[in-house]
Scaffold this motif. Structure first.
Motif, PDB file in Angstrom:
ATOM      1  N   LEU A   1       0.823  -1.201   0.000  1.00 44.55           N
ATOM      2  CA  LEU A   1       0.000   0.000   0.000  1.00 44.55           C
ATOM      3  C   LEU A   1       0.862   1.259   0.000  1.00 44.55           C
ATOM      4  N   THR A   2       1.947   1.223   0.752  1.00 49.24           N
ATOM      5  CA  THR A   2       2.845   2.371   0.808  1.00 49.24           C
ATOM      6  C   THR A   2       3.451   2.652  -0.559  1.00 49.24           C
ATOM      7  N   MET A   3       3.865   1.613  -1.264  1.00 53.92           N
ATOM      8  CA  MET A   3       4.449   1.789  -2.592  1.00 53.92           C
ATOM      9  C   MET A   3       3.420   2.328  -3.587  1.00 53.92           C
ATOM     10  N   VAL A   4       2.211   1.784  -3.534  1.00 46.95           N
ATOM     11  CA  VAL A   4       1.156   2.256  -4.430  1.00 46.95           C
ATOM     12  C   VAL A   4       0.839   3.727  -4.156  1.00 46.95           C
ATOM     13  N   ALA A   5       0.709   4.058  -2.867  1.00 41.90           N
ATOM     14  CA  ALA A   5       0.390   5.435  -2.495  1.00 41.90           C
ATOM     15  C   ALA A   5       1.523   6.384  -2.874  1.00 41.90           C
ATOM     16  N   ALA A   6       2.765   5.949  -2.690  1.00 48.03           N
ATOM     17  CA  ALA A   6       3.911   6.811  -3.015  1.00 48.03           C
ATOM     18  C   ALA A   6       3.962   7.112  -4.509  1.00 48.03           C
TER      19      ALA A   6
ATOM     20  N   LEU B   1      -2.451  18.450  -2.073  1.00 41.27           N
ATOM     21  CA  LEU B   1      -3.801  18.074  -2.470  1.00 41.27           C
ATOM     22  C   LEU B   1      -3.781  17.204  -3.714  1.00 41.27           C
ATOM     23  N   GLY B   2      -2.915  17.542  -4.662  1.00 44.79           N
ATOM     24  CA  GLY B   2      -2.819  16.728  -5.868  1.00 44.79           C
ATOM     25  C   GLY B   2      -2.365  15.317  -5.553  1.00 44.79           C
ATOM     26  N   GLY B   3      -1.371  15.192  -4.665  1.00 43.55           N
ATOM     27  CA  GLY B   3      -0.891  13.874  -4.282  1.00 43.55           C
ATOM     28  C   GLY B   3      -1.948  13.064  -3.561  1.00 43.55           C
ATOM     29  N   MET B   4      -2.687  13.719  -2.659  1.00 45.89           N
ATOM     30  CA  MET B   4      -3.696  13.002  -1.893  1.00 45.89           C
ATOM     31  C   MET B   4      -4.838  12.526  -2.789  1.00 45.89           C
ATOM     32  N   LEU B   5      -5.309  13.397  -3.684  1.00 42.62           N
ATOM     33  CA  LEU B   5      -6.425  13.035  -4.550  1.00 42.62           C
ATOM     34  C   LEU B   5      -6.038  11.931  -5.533  1.00 42.62           C
ATOM     35  N   ALA B   6      -4.780  11.868  -5.915  1.00 46.16           N
ATOM     36  CA  ALA B   6      -4.335  10.788  -6.796  1.00 46.16           C
ATOM     37  C   ALA B   6      -4.196   9.480  -6.024  1.00 46.16           C
ATOM     38  N   CYS B   7      -3.871   9.572  -4.738  1.00 43.76           N
ATOM     39  CA  CYS B   7      -3.723   8.366  -3.905  1.00 43.76           C
ATOM     40  C   CYS B   7      -5.043   7.642  -3.708  1.00 43.76           C
TER      41      CYS B   7
END
Length: 247
Positions: free
Chosen positions: A15-20, A56-62
């Motif tokens: 999950l960490t890798m996918v989110a990163a 915000l861009g990073g969070m919305l893509a996650c």
């Protein structure tokens, strides 16, 4: 034949890798959208640079990436989002302290107002960010090295304010976890709090503004408004959905 099962906590690394990956890509894309001329002027530099990463861009893509992973591996994505809300808000608060102490350009507009009371430290009201890593401002006399700039005028230390607010939101969410019964409600509340915080702090942050709906709003403010609307909608919908689901 023995059937091996992977427990939910054993998905943390994946999950960490996918989110990163999704987070960095999303943060970059939102930055490019906000300043398309700069991206077109140097697309290779924009792709390889570690600067220009919007939270915000990073969070919305996650979110869709984590949702996809959870559905694929039969994890309860709403409970996963609830747990992630605490990590996001705490990480956001710590990261903003890093922004402040390094002086990476994540600061506010010039603050020319007088301090409301003398006991308030100057750096908490208007700060010049000496030796900032963004290398903005005027040269510092007799300073050696590459980080020898200071802002000519004190600005709002918005990163400090955001950090304090994030830790306060963390404490509120920590208390709400005992009251919210429906999965997803903690994350919905997180959406509302973070949306409100970012919308308001943007009025004193350095940013580009656009004529959204006839109002001079930044990209982050538009996203924040959508977050508040979505969060409020989920806070209304999720308890009703939860009450209709059999135990």
């Amino acid at each position: 034949e023995r059937i091996l099962k992977v427990r939910p906590e054993e998905h943390v690394m994946n999950l960490t890798m996918v989110a990163a990956f999704a987070g960095i890509l999303g943060a970059k894309i939102f930055t490019w959208i906000e300043d398309i001329p700069a991206f077109l002027a140097d697309p290779i530099g924009a792709l390889t640079s570690f600067s220009g990463l919007t939270f915000l861009g990073g969070m919305l893509a996650c979110l869709p990436a984590i949702w996809w992973y959870a559905r694929k591996h039969q994890l309860h994505f709403l409970r996963l989002f609830d747990a992630g809300a605490f990590v996001l808000v705490a990480g956001h608060g710590i990261a903003r302290l890093g922004c402040h102490f390094s002086g990476d350009g994540d600061w506010g507009i010039a603050n020319t107002l007088a301090k409301p009371f003398a006991a308030l430290p100057d750096w908490l009201w208007a700060y010049e960010y000496p030796n900032n890593v963004a290398r903005r401002g005027i040269p510092i006399p007799d300073c050696e090295g590459i980080y020898c700039n200071v802002l000519p005028q004190g600005v709002w230390p918005t990163s400090v304010y955001e950090s304090v607010i994030m830790f306060c939101v963390f404490m509120v969410l920590w208390q709400l976890r005992k009251r919210f019964k429906a999965p997803g409600m903690i994350f919905a509340a997180y959406f509302v709090f973070i949306g409100l915080e970012r919308f308001l702090i943007e009025f004193v942050r350095v940013n580009d503004r656009y004529g959204w709906f006839g109002m001079p709003l930044s990209q982050a403010q538009l996203i924040s408004l959508l977050m508040v609307v979505v969060g409020l909608g989920l806070l209304y919908y999720l308890p009703k959905r939860h009450s209709n689901v059999p135990a």
